[in-house]
Design a protein around this motif. Structure first.
Motif, short mmCIF file in Angstrom:
data_model
loop_
_atom_site.label_atom_id
_atom_site.label_comp_id
_atom_site.label_asym_id
_atom_site.label_seq_id
_atom_site.Cartn_x
_atom_site.Cartn_y
_atom_site.Cartn_z
N PHE A 1 8.39 -73.41 -75.98
CA PHE A 1 7.36 -73.51 -75.00
C PHE A 1 7.94 -72.94 -73.88
CE2 PHE A 1 6.01 -76.35 -78.23
CZ PHE A 1 4.90 -76.24 -78.36
N GLY A 2 7.30 -71.83 -72.83
CA GLY A 2 7.68 -71.64 -71.58
C GLY A 2 8.78 -70.46 -71.88
N ALA A 3 8.58 -69.73 -73.18
CA ALA A 3 9.76 -68.86 -73.56
C ALA A 3 9.60 -67.41 -72.46
CB ALA A 3 9.15 -68.04 -74.82
N GLY A 4 8.50 -67.02 -71.48
CA GLY A 4 8.74 -66.43 -70.76
C GLY A 4 9.48 -66.44 -69.60
N GLY A 5 10.09 -67.80 -69.35
CA GLY A 5 10.72 -68.30 -68.26
C GLY A 5 12.02 -67.84 -67.95
N ASP A 6 12.74 -68.08 -66.98
CA ASP A 6 14.14 -67.66 -66.82
C ASP A 6 15.13 -68.49 -67.37
OD1 ASP A 6 16.17 -66.46 -64.95
OD2 ASP A 6 16.62 -68.27 -64.17
N LEU A 7 15.12 -69.76 -67.95
CA LEU A 7 15.94 -70.52 -68.83
C LEU A 7 15.81 -69.97 -70.04
CD1 LEU A 7 17.70 -72.94 -69.30
CD2 LEU A 7 15.82 -74.24 -69.95
N ALA A 8 14.86 -69.36 -70.62
CA ALA A 8 14.71 -68.93 -72.02
C ALA A 8 15.34 -67.64 -71.97
CB ALA A 8 13.47 -68.87 -72.40
N LYS A 9 15.21 -66.81 -71.01
CA LYS A 9 15.91 -65.49 -70.92
C LYS A 9 17.53 -65.45 -70.98
CE LYS A 9 16.18 -61.11 -68.79
NZ LYS A 9 15.53 -60.13 -67.68
N ARG A 10 17.96 -66.56 -70.04
CA ARG A 10 19.42 -66.78 -69.79
C ARG A 10 20.01 -67.65 -70.68
NH1 ARG A 10 20.73 -69.41 -65.87
NH2 ARG A 10 18.93 -70.62 -65.26
N ARG B 1 12.48 -68.74 -88.31
CA ARG B 1 11.32 -68.30 -87.69
C ARG B 1 11.53 -68.67 -86.33
NH1 ARG B 1 12.02 -64.81 -90.74
NH2 ARG B 1 10.72 -64.18 -92.53
N ILE B 2 11.45 -67.78 -85.23
CA ILE B 2 11.21 -68.42 -83.63
C ILE B 2 9.91 -68.13 -83.16
CG2 ILE B 2 12.14 -68.15 -81.43
CD1 ILE B 2 14.68 -67.22 -82.90
N ALA B 3 9.00 -69.15 -82.80
CA ALA B 3 7.83 -68.83 -82.24
C ALA B 3 7.84 -69.00 -80.78
CB ALA B 3 6.76 -69.97 -82.84
N CYS B 4 7.52 -68.22 -80.10
CA CYS B 4 7.30 -68.41 -78.47
C CYS B 4 5.97 -68.53 -77.80
CB CYS B 4 7.97 -67.27 -78.17
SG CYS B 4 9.78 -66.68 -78.67
N CYS B 5 5.84 -69.50 -77.20
CA CYS B 5 4.66 -69.85 -76.37
C CYS B 5 4.91 -69.56 -74.78
CB CYS B 5 4.22 -71.35 -76.57
SG CYS B 5 4.01 -71.62 -78.32
N LEU B 6 3.93 -68.67 -74.49
CA LEU B 6 4.15 -68.58 -73.01
C LEU B 6 2.71 -68.11 -72.49
CD1 LEU B 6 5.30 -64.80 -72.41
CD2 LEU B 6 5.27 -65.87 -74.72
N ARG B 7 2.25 -68.35 -71.24
CA ARG B 7 1.11 -68.14 -70.29
C ARG B 7 0.96 -66.56 -70.62
NH1 ARG B 7 1.88 -71.01 -64.70
NH2 ARG B 7 2.17 -73.34 -65.66
N SER B 8 1.41 -65.56 -70.14
CA SER B 8 1.19 -64.12 -70.40
C SER B 8 2.22 -63.22 -71.23
CB SER B 8 1.31 -63.61 -69.10
OG SER B 8 0.92 -62.03 -69.17
N GLY B 9 1.65 -62.79 -72.33
CA GLY B 9 2.37 -62.02 -73.16
C GLY B 9 2.54 -60.46 -72.92
#
Length: 72
Positions: free
Chosen positions: A26-35, A55-63
């Motif tokens: 959850f929050g996969a579009g954030g800085d923590l996920a990327k870094r 499998r990795i499922a990513c949830c974020l506000r905007s894809g």
């Protein structure tokens, strides 16, 4: 009775083969996920500690632009 010594893979003790799993971020579009999270998952996969069928499922506000952001 002496137990067999478990196998070691890098710094990890591998007693059984990894099983397939689903990881939901959850929050996969954030800085923590990327870094931190995506590089860690990649390293687990390269070390053979993440099953190939996982499998990795990513949830974020905007894809929009998500894949490009992760590849950078």
């Amino acid at each position: 009775m002496m137990m067999d010594r478990p196998e070691w893979l890098g710094d990890f003790c591998v007693e059984t083969a990894p099983t397939p799993a689903v990881v939901v971020l959850f929050g996969a579009g954030g800085d923590l996920a990327k870094r931190k999270l995506f590089p860690s998952l990649y390293q687990l996969f390269c070390a053979g500690l993440l099953h190939r069928d996982s499998r990795i499922a990513c949830c974020l506000r905007s894809g929009e632009g998500f894949r490009e952001k992760i590849r950078a």
